[in-house]
Write an enzyme that holds these catalytic residues in place. Sequence first.
Site, mmCIF file in Angstrom:
data_model
loop_
_atom_site.group_PDB
_atom_site.id
_atom_site.type_symbol
_atom_site.label_atom_id
_atom_site.label_comp_id
_atom_site.label_asym_id
_atom_site.label_seq_id
_atom_site.Cartn_x
_atom_site.Cartn_y
_atom_site.Cartn_z
ATOM 1 N N ASP A 104 0.857 -1.175 0.000
ATOM 2 C CA ASP A 104 0.000 0.000 0.000
ATOM 3 C C ASP A 104 0.904 1.240 0.000
ATOM 4 O O ASP A 104 1.722 1.422 0.911
ATOM 5 C CB ASP A 104 -0.913 0.013 1.222
ATOM 6 C CG ASP A 104 -1.966 1.097 1.118
ATOM 7 O OD1 ASP A 104 -3.022 0.840 0.517
ATOM 8 O OD2 ASP A 104 -1.714 2.209 1.628
ATOM 9 N N ASN A 112 -1.405 13.187 -4.409
ATOM 10 C CA ASN A 112 -2.381 13.663 -5.389
ATOM 11 C C ASN A 112 -2.825 15.094 -5.083
ATOM 12 O O ASN A 112 -2.920 15.936 -5.982
ATOM 13 C CB ASN A 112 -3.608 12.750 -5.411
ATOM 14 C CG ASN A 112 -3.420 11.544 -6.318
ATOM 15 O OD1 ASN A 112 -2.670 11.592 -7.282
ATOM 16 N ND2 ASN A 112 -4.097 10.460 -6.000
ATOM 17 N N HIS A 117 -2.708 14.970 -9.854
ATOM 18 C CA HIS A 117 -2.961 13.569 -10.193
ATOM 19 C C HIS A 117 -1.939 13.014 -11.172
ATOM 20 O O HIS A 117 -1.715 11.804 -11.218
ATOM 21 C CB HIS A 117 -4.380 13.423 -10.763
ATOM 22 C CG HIS A 117 -5.450 13.592 -9.729
ATOM 23 N ND1 HIS A 117 -5.823 12.588 -8.867
ATOM 24 C CD2 HIS A 117 -6.226 14.657 -9.394
ATOM 25 C CE1 HIS A 117 -6.775 13.002 -8.058
ATOM 26 N NE2 HIS A 117 -7.046 14.258 -8.353
ATOM 27 N N ASP A 121 -0.261 9.470 -10.694
ATOM 28 C CA ASP A 121 -0.218 8.438 -11.737
ATOM 29 C C ASP A 121 1.213 7.994 -12.008
ATOM 30 O O ASP A 121 1.468 6.810 -12.248
ATOM 31 C CB ASP A 121 -0.846 8.969 -13.025
ATOM 32 C CG ASP A 121 -2.357 9.125 -12.911
ATOM 33 O OD1 ASP A 121 -2.938 8.614 -11.936
ATOM 34 O OD2 ASP A 121 -2.948 9.765 -13.805
ATOM 35 N N GLU A 146 -4.258 2.486 -4.647
ATOM 36 C CA GLU A 146 -2.798 2.418 -4.460
ATOM 37 C C GLU A 146 -2.367 1.099 -3.828
ATOM 38 O O GLU A 146 -1.272 1.004 -3.267
ATOM 39 C CB GLU A 146 -2.327 3.592 -3.591
ATOM 40 C CG GLU A 146 -2.841 3.581 -2.161
ATOM 41 C CD GLU A 146 -4.173 4.279 -1.989
ATOM 42 O OE1 GLU A 146 -4.467 4.707 -0.857
ATOM 43 O OE2 GLU A 146 -4.928 4.398 -2.979
#
Length: 223
Positions: A104, A112, A117, A121, A146
């Site tokens: 995780d 983010n 974002h 990404d 994630e």
Amino acid sequence: MLLLGLAAFNLSRAGLGVTLTSISWIDAFASRWSPAMALLLVVFGPTLAFMLLSMAKESIEFEYKQAAFIDPLTGAPNRRAFMRNASRLLTGLEGRPASCLLFDLDNFKSINDCHGHDAGDRVLTIFGEVLASHLPERSFGRLGGEEFGAILPLDSRAAASLAERIRHAFAVAGNESLGGTAKATVSVGCATGAGLDANAMLQRADAALYRAKRGGRNTVIAA
């Protein structure tokens, strides 16, 4: 193969065309050439069309299959593909021990929110690349958001050592990508067992991951 056959057929025609026609067997063959050629074209045309349509259909089916089993952002198998691959692996082990690694990404929401974002990404893509470079194909996947998982035929010590290498490699690659503006780290939960299905192993690894998160993140905890 059909097109190669047609090429060979026309080359043989060219060879016969420059041969002296005074030879009796060639004259006999030439007298039947037009009907044979017509029959060949009648058979060849529909067959070639059928083959090309079949190839187009297979290409479309492959694209749909990729979309159904591959995460488009990271290129890793999605949850559906991961569970299928994990079940096959565990069935093949026939009761021998296996380990589940549950990853995780730490503070992903803040990355983010603070860096956009696109940065998030990019971090996900980098982690997918790190997993692909450290784990066998079809042994891992993106479970959602994630969170990533892997199931491997390893004992607890080997699994924890592998998780540490992945954690360190991602910390280095992620921080280089973000240019030092933020830290990209991952917490890992490890669980080892024998005779368990994929869901049971994920539950055990999730409990270890929860401990890793509560213990300060960026660490590996074995159940």
